[in-house]
Design a protein around this motif. Structure first.
Motif, PDB file in Angstrom:
ATOM      1  N   ILE A 260       0.747  -1.245   0.136  1.00 62.89           N
ATOM      2  CA  ILE A 260       0.052  -0.147   0.052  1.00 62.89           C
ATOM      3  C   ILE A 260       0.864   1.261   0.006  1.00 62.89           C
ATOM      4  CG2 ILE A 260      -1.760   1.193   1.374  1.00 62.89           C
ATOM      5  CD1 ILE A 260      -2.970  -1.416   2.152  1.00 62.89           C
ATOM      6  N   LEU A 261       2.188   1.233   0.889  1.00 63.07           N
ATOM      7  CA  LEU A 261       2.831   2.294   0.778  1.00 63.07           C
ATOM      8  C   LEU A 261       3.465   2.590  -0.355  1.00 63.07           C
ATOM      9  CD1 LEU A 261       4.100   2.085   4.641  1.00 63.07           C
ATOM     10  CD2 LEU A 261       2.415   3.875   3.612  1.00 63.07           C
ATOM     11  N   TRP A 267       3.391   7.430  -6.835  1.00 62.36           N
ATOM     12  CA  TRP A 267       2.601   8.512  -7.533  1.00 62.36           C
ATOM     13  C   TRP A 267       3.564   9.811  -8.165  1.00 62.36           C
ATOM     14  CZ3 TRP A 267      -1.797  11.543  -4.548  1.00 62.36           C
ATOM     15  CH2 TRP A 267      -2.645  12.206  -5.688  1.00 62.36           C
ATOM     16  N   SER A 268       4.697  10.016  -7.127  1.00 58.78           N
ATOM     17  CA  SER A 268       5.501  10.961  -7.380  1.00 58.78           C
ATOM     18  C   SER A 268       6.555  10.711  -8.602  1.00 58.78           C
ATOM     19  CB  SER A 268       6.460  11.389  -6.237  1.00 58.78           C
ATOM     20  OG  SER A 268       7.088   9.917  -5.763  1.00 58.78           O
ATOM     21  N   GLU A 269       6.948   9.553  -8.755  1.00 60.72           N
ATOM     22  CA  GLU A 269       7.888   9.157  -9.896  1.00 60.72           C
ATOM     23  C   GLU A 269       6.964   9.071 -11.081  1.00 60.72           C
ATOM     24  OE1 GLU A 269       9.544   6.892 -12.782  1.00 60.72           O
ATOM     25  OE2 GLU A 269       8.107   6.008 -11.477  1.00 60.72           O
ATOM     26  N   ALA A 433       6.815  11.235  -1.162  1.00 58.70           N
ATOM     27  CA  ALA A 433       7.559  11.256  -0.024  1.00 58.70           C
ATOM     28  C   ALA A 433       7.299  10.813   1.290  1.00 58.70           C
ATOM     29  CB  ALA A 433       8.165  12.640   0.212  1.00 58.70           C
ATOM     30  N   ALA A 434       6.086  11.310   1.637  1.00 61.59           N
ATOM     31  CA  ALA A 434       5.303  10.757   3.001  1.00 61.59           C
ATOM     32  C   ALA A 434       5.146   9.285   2.856  1.00 61.59           C
ATOM     33  CB  ALA A 434       4.115  11.568   3.086  1.00 61.59           C
ATOM     34  N   ALA A 435       4.771   8.688   1.808  1.00 61.28           N
ATOM     35  CA  ALA A 435       4.451   7.160   2.105  1.00 61.28           C
ATOM     36  C   ALA A 435       5.844   6.520   1.780  1.00 61.28           C
ATOM     37  CB  ALA A 435       3.761   6.742   0.619  1.00 61.28           C
ATOM     38  N   THR A 436       6.923   6.726   1.219  1.00 56.44           N
ATOM     39  CA  THR A 436       8.068   6.318   1.424  1.00 56.44           C
ATOM     40  C   THR A 436       8.735   6.449   2.703  1.00 56.44           C
ATOM     41  OG1 THR A 436       8.597   7.012  -1.030  1.00 56.44           O
ATOM     42  CG2 THR A 436      10.539   6.178   0.247  1.00 56.44           C
ATOM     43  N   LEU A 437       8.681   7.570   3.429  1.00 57.82           N
ATOM     44  CA  LEU A 437       9.288   7.666   5.049  1.00 57.82           C
ATOM     45  C   LEU A 437       8.571   6.833   5.767  1.00 57.82           C
ATOM     46  CD1 LEU A 437       9.872  11.537   4.920  1.00 57.82           C
ATOM     47  CD2 LEU A 437      11.729   9.459   4.894  1.00 57.82           C
ATOM     48  N   ALA A 438       7.091   6.421   5.427  1.00 55.55           N
ATOM     49  CA  ALA A 438       6.145   5.666   6.369  1.00 55.55           C
ATOM     50  C   ALA A 438       6.592   4.357   6.366  1.00 55.55           C
ATOM     51  CB  ALA A 438       4.773   5.839   5.750  1.00 55.55           C
TER      52      ALA A 438
END
Length: 450
Positions: A260-261, A267-269, A433-438
């Motif tokens: 999920i993350l 989405w960003s890339e 960025a937020a999902a990756t850091l999560a």
């Protein structure tokens, strides 16, 4: 040790073991095979996107309204992304059940034949509505093939890599995107220079599609020399393969959370690449009124820089970790969107070209270099082909395929100004960025350090 996550110390030894000494020469063949394979696949896939920007709207979707023709052309571009998750699950299942090598041979053949067939399609003027229908059908086959290609090529590199070099090995297949894009746009630019507009629209663009068969033959010759990955062979020998990998992926709590993350991080890339490499071509020619060949050369140069920088940031990812570097890349991308479009508004070809090279060649490499290795860390080896394919290809629907459509629509909604579109793109960078850091380090299934 089992295939469950927790800490790196509790993860399987499949990727912690370096290739045996007698596999060293094979590792080099693996890297070359992965690179050429993804180059061929992305050449085919993004050759379509270039044609959608400069050819297909005129030959397959003629309209008195240029905006309508462009949107219809991008709709067929989007269709390929709808097929990609289906191909990802299908070929991911095969790759996790019978191996990476045989799956990759199949995807290359399907892609090459689909692309070559596009080069001989009749136009709308010749057969009417049958022309766009056949184009959409072949685009679906392209989507199925690329859906199974990317994850397998990355896994061939990462699962052969010695400890401490997994991210740089994982960056090699990523070069295929840059080289495939460069080959496609460069060939279109060359043909555009050699032929006049009527010749290019009549048969020039078809030459680029026909060359796909040559590239496929070269890719198959090299790919047939590669052995199955040591990680897959050990897993099959010691654990056995998953019966239904996609179902097991959803049942595994850690892999499910990672998936999920991963979908959100992508989405960003996806939005970044399809803005700078796909939408930009139409935007620069139709809105900024820059010459078509100038724009194609700019994209080609940016792709060359991207290829070089991917190797650099692949090495950086081994030190900084793929997760951390990817998050940094997403934030840099978000911060660069508004300044980029301010520069585009000058309509100065040199400035526009420099900005594009920085965006697509440098900033995007920070995102794309660690991506393959990061997504390989999200699932255990027996579910890895399926997990990687699903994350990358399902997210492609909204992150990649919809981007040219959304940005074009937001451009129109803004009365021709790009600021609404910029807001959307910034949002994708922040979410990524937020999902990756999560993603929690303890939940990743192998370490990229020694």
């Amino acid at each position: 040790m089992t295939d469950s996550a927790g800490t790196f110390g509790a993860v399987t030894t499949d990727l912690d073991e370096a290739p045996a000494p007698d596999q060293t020469a094979n590792v080099r063949t693996v890297l070359v095979s992965s690179l050429i394979g993804t180059t061929v696949e992305w050449y085919d896939f993004f050759l379509y996107s270039t044609a959608a920007s400069v050819v297909f709207d005129k030959l397959f979707f003629p309209s008195e309204n240029a905006f309508v023709g462009t949107m219809l052309s991008f709709v067929t571009f989007f269709v390929g992304f709808l097929a990609r998750p289906i191909g990802g699950v299908l070929f991911g299942h095969i790759g996790d059940r019978i191996g990476r090598k045989r799956t990759l041979i199949t995807t290359m053949v399907v892609m090459g034949l689909s692309t070559a067939a596009m080069g001989v399609l009749p136009t709308y003027a010749q057969v009417g509505v049958l022309a766009p229908l056949l184009l959409v059908l072949l685009r679906l086959f392209q989507g199925l093939a690329i859906g199974g290609e990317w994850a397998g090529a990355v896994l061939m590199a990462v699962e052969y890599a010695p400890p401490g070099k997994r991210a740089r090995y994982g960056a090699w297949p990523q070069l295929g995107l840059a080289l495939g894009l460069g080959l496609g746009t460069g060939l279109f630019a060359l043909l555009g220079n050699l032929l006049d507009d009527d010749q290019f629209l009549t048969y020039g663009w078809r030459i680029a599609f026909g060359l796909s068969l040559v590239l496929v033959v070269v890719g198959l010759v090299i790919r047939l020399k590669v052995d199955e990955t040591p990680a897959f062979e050990r897993m099959r020998r010691l654990q056995g393969t998953a019966r239904i990998p996609f179902v097991e992926l959803l049942r595994d709590r850690t892999a499910r959370r990672n998936t999920i993350l991963g979908l959100l991080s992508r989405w960003s890339e996806g939005a970044a690449f399809n803005t700078w490499a796909v939408f930009f071509i139409t935007y620069a020619t139709a809105t900024l009124k820059l010459p078509r060949n100038t724009v194609l050369v700019q994209v080609m140069l940016a792709s060359v820089v991207l290829a070089l920088m991917l190797l650099v940031f692949g090495r950086v990812a081994d030190s900084a970790s793929p997760r951390r570097l990817y998050a940094i890349g997403a934030l840099i991308y978000a911060l660069s969107v508004y300044p980029a479009f301010v520069a585009f508004q000058t309509r100065n070809a040199l400035l526009v070209g420099i900005v594009l090279v920085l965006l697509l060649g440098v900033v995007h490499s920070v995102l794309y270099a660690p991506q393959g290795t990061l997504y390989a860390q999200l699932a255990p080896v027996r579910l890895r082909y399926t997990g990687m394919s699903f994350v990358y290809q399902f997210s492609g629907i909204y992150a990649s395929g919809l981007t040219p459509l959304l940005v074009t629509a937001l451009l129109a909604a803004g009365g021709g100004t790009p600021w609404l579109a910029c807001g959307y793109l910034v949002l994708t960078g922040i979410v990524g960025a937020a999902a990756t850091l999560a993603l929690r380090k303890r939940d990743l299934f192998f370490s990229t350090t020694r």
